[in-house]
Design an enzyme around this catalytic site. Structure first.
Site, mmCIF file in Angstrom:
data_model
loop_
_atom_site.group_PDB
_atom_site.id
_atom_site.type_symbol
_atom_site.label_atom_id
_atom_site.label_comp_id
_atom_site.label_asym_id
_atom_site.label_seq_id
_atom_site.Cartn_x
_atom_site.Cartn_y
_atom_site.Cartn_z
ATOM 1 N N SER A 38 0.802 -1.217 0.000
ATOM 2 C CA SER A 38 0.000 0.000 0.000
ATOM 3 C C SER A 38 0.840 1.275 0.000
ATOM 4 O O SER A 38 0.395 2.310 -0.513
ATOM 5 C CB SER A 38 -0.953 0.006 1.203
ATOM 6 O OG SER A 38 -0.230 -0.145 2.414
ATOM 7 N N HIS A 263 -0.421 6.292 6.423
ATOM 8 C CA HIS A 263 0.145 6.099 5.081
ATOM 9 C C HIS A 263 0.553 7.443 4.488
ATOM 10 O O HIS A 263 0.064 8.492 4.906
ATOM 11 C CB HIS A 263 -0.879 5.430 4.156
ATOM 12 C CG HIS A 263 -0.947 3.950 4.301
ATOM 13 N ND1 HIS A 263 -1.495 3.346 5.410
ATOM 14 C CD2 HIS A 263 -0.535 2.941 3.486
ATOM 15 C CE1 HIS A 263 -1.426 2.025 5.265
ATOM 16 N NE2 HIS A 263 -0.845 1.761 4.114
#
Length: 287
Positions: A38, A263
């Site tokens: 990811s 993230h």
């Protein structure tokens, strides 16, 4: 080999920079393949081009491909991927290694975080923080057996990274291979920022050091397997998820910019792209 790599997270290594002439992966006719999880895919960053993998067309591989003006680009990174998904399909995303062939001349690989259990670590540490917000309940939890479980998991992941890189070289024998490390999630000085990032004060340095151990392992395995390491930690220091929204390049557990929790946001992907492009511009690729 497994034993040698298993202990590599505790050893320091030196590398030399990478070459800019001769061989594959240097000209604008590069055939480029991106492999990864990811952090590579860029979940929730506009525009999303693959719902199965939560992949963005503004992730760092896409930025690198545009900057290099490559003639062939395939990004098979996928959110949630582990090293197993190099050989095994992930929903509609086929085995990532299948994107490689003998014509490939540039490969970036960013994998290993999910093998260590990155998401579950964040969830566990956030939950434990309420028990002792000024202490280090997460560190104590993962060290309750007398051995730090996260350090052990990183060591156990090293042979998996080795297997991935060997497979990459086998399928793309002429390619320049770059192993991309993970960026700086938490303040590099180990200071806390509870409750905006809900970890106990004593766990910030513990989790920071765990991230550094993971990156050190990736650097060492890359050197062992004739690949180049791209440091994305150093360039992102000062832009961690504890910083103000206009400064941070990684989002906290409740993002304020389009990105998955914990993230990189679009600026974080741009920072990683700059690190990759800088590495590609180095003069000597013998690691």
């Amino acid at each position: 080999m497994g034993a040698a790599l298993g202990g590599c997270a505790l050893v320091a290594a030196s590398t030399t920079p990478a070459a800019a002439d001769g061989g594959g992966g240097y000209g604008r006719d590069t055939r480029y393949v991106s492999l990864g999880d990811s952090y590579t895919a860029g979940p929730l960053i506009p525009q999303q081009v693959d719902a199965n993998c939560a992949r963005s067309d503004h992730n760092y591989p896409s930025i690198v491909a545009a900057a290099r003006r490559v003639t062939a680009f395939k990004d098979v990174s996928c959110s949630g991927a582990t090293t197993e998904n190099m050989w095994k399909a992930q929903g509609t995303n086929g085995p990532q290694l299948d994107a490689l062939n003998r014509a490939t001349d540039l490969v970036t690989v960013q994998i290993g975080g999910n093998d260590v259990g990155f998401s579950s670590i964040i969830g566990t540490c956030a939950k434990l923080s309420s028990q002792d917000p000024t202490g280090d309940p997460c560190r104590r939890y993962y060290s309750s057996s007398g051995i730090d479980q996260l350090s052990l998991d990183i060591a156990r992941t090293a042979p998996k990274i080795d297997a991935v890189l060997r497979a990459v070289h086998a399928r793309a024998p002429h390619a320049r291979v770059l192993v991309v490390g993970y960026p700086d999630l938490l303040p590099d000085d180990g200071s806390g920022c509870y409750p905006s990032v809900p970890f106990a004060a004593g766990d910030f340095p513990y989790l920071r050091d765990t991230g550094k151990r993971l990156n050190l392992m990736l650097r060492l395995v890359a050197a062992w397997d004739r690949a180049e390491y791209v440091d994305t930690y150093g360039p992102t220091v000062g832009h961690d998820m504890c910083k103000a929204p206009d400064v941070r390049w990684l989002e906290p557990l409740q993002p304020t910019s389009p990105a998955a929790p914990a993230h990189p946001n679009a600026k974080g992907e741009e920072a990683m792209a700059r690190a990759v492009l800088e590495r590609l511009g180095k003069r000597n690729h013998q690691d």
